[in-house]
Design a protein around this motif. Structure first.
Motif, PDB file in Angstrom:
ATOM      1  N   ALA A   1       0.863  -1.189   0.000  1.00 15.91           N
ATOM      2  CA  ALA A   1       0.000   0.000   0.000  1.00 15.91           C
ATOM      3  C   ALA A   1       0.894   1.232   0.000  1.00 15.91           C
ATOM      4  O   ALA A   1       1.777   1.359   0.855  1.00 15.91           O
ATOM      5  CB  ALA A   1      -0.916   0.005   1.219  1.00 15.91           C
ATOM      6  N   VAL A   2       0.674   2.141  -0.949  1.00 18.40           N
ATOM      7  CA  VAL A   2       1.537   3.312  -1.116  1.00 18.40           C
ATOM      8  C   VAL A   2       0.868   4.550  -0.517  1.00 18.40           C
ATOM      9  O   VAL A   2      -0.292   4.832  -0.812  1.00 18.40           O
ATOM     10  CB  VAL A   2       1.850   3.555  -2.609  1.00 18.40           C
ATOM     11  N   HIS A   3       1.616   5.279   0.288  1.00 19.62           N
ATOM     12  CA  HIS A   3       1.091   6.482   0.935  1.00 19.62           C
ATOM     13  C   HIS A   3       1.706   7.755   0.370  1.00 19.62           C
ATOM     14  O   HIS A   3       1.141   8.835   0.518  1.00 19.62           O
ATOM     15  CB  HIS A   3       1.327   6.409   2.442  1.00 19.62           C
ATOM     16  N   GLN A   4       2.851   7.618  -0.269  1.00 17.33           N
ATOM     17  CA  GLN A   4       3.485   8.772  -0.904  1.00 17.33           C
ATOM     18  C   GLN A   4       4.424   8.270  -1.988  1.00 17.33           C
ATOM     19  O   GLN A   4       5.112   7.266  -1.806  1.00 17.33           O
ATOM     20  CB  GLN A   4       4.268   9.591   0.132  1.00 17.33           C
ATOM     21  N   GLY A   5       4.472   8.958  -3.134  1.00 20.46           N
ATOM     22  CA  GLY A   5       5.339   8.543  -4.222  1.00 20.46           C
ATOM     23  C   GLY A   5       4.760   7.382  -5.004  1.00 20.46           C
ATOM     24  O   GLY A   5       3.544   7.237  -5.120  1.00 20.46           O
ATOM     25  N   GLN A   6       5.636   6.521  -5.484  1.00 20.63           N
ATOM     26  CA  GLN A   6       5.220   5.362  -6.266  1.00 20.63           C
ATOM     27  C   GLN A   6       6.076   4.152  -5.906  1.00 20.63           C
ATOM     28  O   GLN A   6       7.203   4.285  -5.419  1.00 20.63           O
ATOM     29  CB  GLN A   6       5.365   5.639  -7.777  1.00 20.63           C
ATOM     30  N   VAL A   7       5.528   2.973  -6.180  1.00 20.71           N
ATOM     31  CA  VAL A   7       6.249   1.717  -5.967  1.00 20.71           C
ATOM     32  C   VAL A   7       6.023   0.819  -7.173  1.00 20.71           C
ATOM     33  O   VAL A   7       4.887   0.685  -7.647  1.00 20.71           O
ATOM     34  CB  VAL A   7       5.768   0.993  -4.688  1.00 20.71           C
TER      35      VAL A   7
ATOM     36  N   SER B   1       4.658  -7.037 -13.827  1.00 16.67           N
ATOM     37  CA  SER B   1       5.038  -5.853 -13.056  1.00 16.67           C
ATOM     38  C   SER B   1       3.866  -4.878 -13.020  1.00 16.67           C
ATOM     39  O   SER B   1       2.942  -4.951 -13.832  1.00 16.67           O
ATOM     40  CB  SER B   1       6.265  -5.176 -13.671  1.00 16.67           C
ATOM     41  N   LEU B   2       3.912  -3.961 -12.066  1.00 19.93           N
ATOM     42  CA  LEU B   2       2.829  -2.996 -11.902  1.00 19.93           C
ATOM     43  C   LEU B   2       3.362  -1.793 -11.141  1.00 19.93           C
ATOM     44  O   LEU B   2       4.109  -1.940 -10.162  1.00 19.93           O
ATOM     45  CB  LEU B   2       1.670  -3.630 -11.111  1.00 19.93           C
ATOM     46  N   LEU B   3       2.980  -0.593 -11.577  1.00 20.99           N
ATOM     47  CA  LEU B   3       3.365   0.639 -10.898  1.00 20.99           C
ATOM     48  C   LEU B   3       2.189   1.121 -10.052  1.00 20.99           C
ATOM     49  O   LEU B   3       1.083   1.312 -10.561  1.00 20.99           O
ATOM     50  CB  LEU B   3       3.752   1.712 -11.926  1.00 20.99           C
ATOM     51  N   ILE B   4       2.423   1.304  -8.743  1.00 18.15           N
ATOM     52  CA  ILE B   4       1.375   1.739  -7.822  1.00 18.15           C
ATOM     53  C   ILE B   4       1.628   3.188  -7.436  1.00 18.15           C
ATOM     54  O   ILE B   4       2.727   3.543  -7.003  1.00 18.15           O
ATOM     55  CB  ILE B   4       1.350   0.889  -6.536  1.00 18.15           C
ATOM     56  N   ALA B   5       0.607   4.020  -7.549  1.00 19.76           N
ATOM     57  CA  ALA B   5       0.712   5.422  -7.154  1.00 19.76           C
ATOM     58  C   ALA B   5       0.197   5.615  -5.730  1.00 19.76           C
ATOM     59  O   ALA B   5      -0.410   4.718  -5.135  1.00 19.76           O
ATOM     60  CB  ALA B   5      -0.079   6.297  -8.129  1.00 19.76           C
ATOM     61  N   SER B   6       0.419   6.807  -5.192  1.00 18.51           N
ATOM     62  CA  SER B   6      -0.023   7.142  -3.843  1.00 18.51           C
ATOM     63  C   SER B   6      -1.529   6.947  -3.695  1.00 18.51           C
ATOM     64  O   SER B   6      -2.307   7.281  -4.585  1.00 18.51           O
ATOM     65  CB  SER B   6       0.337   8.602  -3.544  1.00 18.51           C
ATOM     66  N   GLY B   7      -1.936   6.355  -2.565  1.00 10.11           N
ATOM     67  CA  GLY B   7      -3.348   6.115  -2.305  1.00 10.11           C
ATOM     68  C   GLY B   7      -3.867   4.806  -2.843  1.00 10.11           C
ATOM     69  O   GLY B   7      -5.045   4.494  -2.674  1.00 10.11           O
ATOM     70  N   LYS B   8      -2.998   4.016  -3.454  1.00  5.97           N
ATOM     71  CA  LYS B   8      -3.413   2.732  -4.030  1.00  5.97           C
ATOM     72  C   LYS B   8      -2.663   1.578  -3.366  1.00  5.97           C
ATOM     73  O   LYS B   8      -1.626   1.747  -2.738  1.00  5.97           O
ATOM     74  CB  LYS B   8      -3.143   2.711  -5.537  1.00  5.97           C
TER      75      LYS B   8
END
Length: 320
Positions: free
Chosen positions: A201-207, A217-224
Motif C-alpha cells: 500500500a503506497v502512501h506517498q510517491g510510487q512503488v 510488473s505494476l506501478l502503484i501510485a499514492s493512495g493505491k
C-alpha cells in the motif's frame, strides 16, 4: 545495529519446539496446577524463540483441526502416561509433516530466526537505517538488511513493515519477499507478507512491483494498493486502513469475524479458535491493538458470543 543472535539458532529453535509440544500436552491435560501455569507463562515470555515455537504449534493444530476437547478426552484416562506419550507422538509427527524438512541454515524458519532485525508477537519497533531511511516493523516481523554499492535491499522474511525512504539516486531501494520485489520511487509505503501473496500500500510517491518469475510488473501510485505473488500481480485498489497498525489500531469495516479474529491473533501470543458460525458473523469498529483481551471482551457486547479461556494463550470463541 543488529540484534544479538544465539550461536546455533536452529538447535535452539528445535529445542524450543520440543518444549512447546510438551507444554501443549500439559495444558490439554485439564489438570494444570497454578505452579504449572506460572511455569508455562515464564517459559513463554523468557524468549521470542519460545514464542515463535508456540505460534507454530498453534498453526499446526489449526491445520489439523486438533481441538482441546479431543486432546482432553485422550488424556482423561486411567493410563495417563501412555495416553500422554501417544498424544506427544501425534503432535510430534504432525509437526514434522507440516514442516516437512529439518530447520537448517537455508530453510525459511532458520532465516526468520536469524534475521538482522526481529519483533515478537505484539511488539512494534522503529529503526533508522544507515542511509537515513526509517523502517517501522509490525508484530512478529523479521527483516534482513542487504545494502550494497548499487542497491539498497530489504528482505522481508516474515510479517509487515512500513518504510519512509531516504533519497539516494545511485542506489534504488527494494523490498524483497518470496513473492518478488517492490521498488521504491521516492516513497512511503507498507509491505505485508502473507502466505500466498505480498500486499503493498503506497502512501506517498510510487512503488513498482515485480513478480518472482519476472513476467509481471505494476506501478502503484499514492493512495493505491496491490499484491504480487510468484507468477502474478493483482488489480489496483484504494488503500483501506492498511497502515492503521502504525497508530495502534485495528479497523474493521463490515469484516467477517473470522478474518477479524485472524488479524487480532497476529498481536496476541497463543491461539484464538472459532467455528464456522462465528467466522461468518460481521463486525465493524476501531479497536486498540495494545489490549487484545479488551478487544475480545468488547465483541461480547456487540455480538451473540461466548469466549472461553482454556489458558491465557488458548482462547475459543463460540456462538451463543
Amino acid at each position: 545495529m543488529s540484534l544479538q543472535r544465539a550461536i546455533n539458532p536452529s538447535a535452539e529453535y528445535a529445542h524450543a519446539r520440543k518444549q512447546a509440544l510438551q507444554w501443549q500436552v500439559v495444558l490439554w491435560s485439564g489438570e494444570v496446577t497454578a505452579a504449572e501455569q506460572q511455569s508455562f507463562e515464564e517459559w513463554l515470555t523468557a524468549s521470542d524463540v519460545h514464542q515463535q515455537a508456540w505460534r507454530e504449534i498453534g498453526v499446526m493444530q489449526q491445520k489439523l483441526q486438533l481441538v482441546p476437547e479431543r486432546a482432553v478426552s485422550l488424556l482423561k484416562d486411567k493410563t495417563y502416561s501412555a495416553k500422554r506419550r501417544r498424544l506427544l507422538q501425534m503432535l510430534g509427527l504432525a509437526a514434522v509433516s507440516t514442516a516437512t524438512v529439518p530447520i537448517v541454515r537455508n530453510s525459511e524458519s532458520w532465516q526468520t530466526l536469524a534475521a538482522d532485525y526481529r519483533t515478537y508477537t505484539g511488539q512494534q519497533e522503529k529503526i533508522v537505517l544507515a542511509d537515513g531511511s526509517q523502517l517501522m516493523m509490525n508484530t512478529a516481523t523479521s527483516v534482513d538488511i542487504a545494502y550494497g554499492e548499487h542497491e539498497r535491499r530489504l528482505i522481508l522474511r516474515q510479517g509487515e513493515i512500513y518504510i519512509s525512504t531516504a533519497a539516494d539516486e545511485s542506489r534504488p531501494l527494494l523490498v524483497q519477499t518470496r513473492h518478488g520485489t517492490a521498488q521504491a520511487l521516492g516513497t512511503q509505503f507498507n509491505v505485508r507478507l502473507k502466505p500466498h501473496e505480498t500486499r503493498v500500500a503506497v502512501h506517498q510517491g510510487q512503488v513498482k512491483l515485480r513478480s518472482e518469475n519476472g513476467l509481471h510488473s505494476l506501478l502503484i501510485a499514492s493512495g493505491k494498493q496491490a499484491g504480487f505473488s510468484n507468477d502474478a500481480v493483482t488489480t489496483l485498489t484504494a488503500n483501506s486502513n492498511e497502515s492503521a497498525w502504525l497508530e495502534g489500531r485495528l479497523v474493521a469495516e463490515q469484516m467477517r469475524l473470522g478474518a477479524f479474529l485472524d488479524e487480532l491473533s497476529r498481536y496476541r501470543s497463543g491461539v484464538i479458535r472459532y467455528d464456522h458460525t462465528v467466522a461468518n458473523m460481521v463486525v465493524s469498529g476501531v479497536f486498540p491493538l495494545l489490549d487484545t483481551d479488551k478487544v475480545l471482551q468488547s465483541l461480547l457486547q456487540a455480538l451473540p458470543l461466548r469466549i472461553d479461556y482454556f489458558s491465557r494463550y488458548w482462547v475459543t470463541v463460540h456462538a451463543t
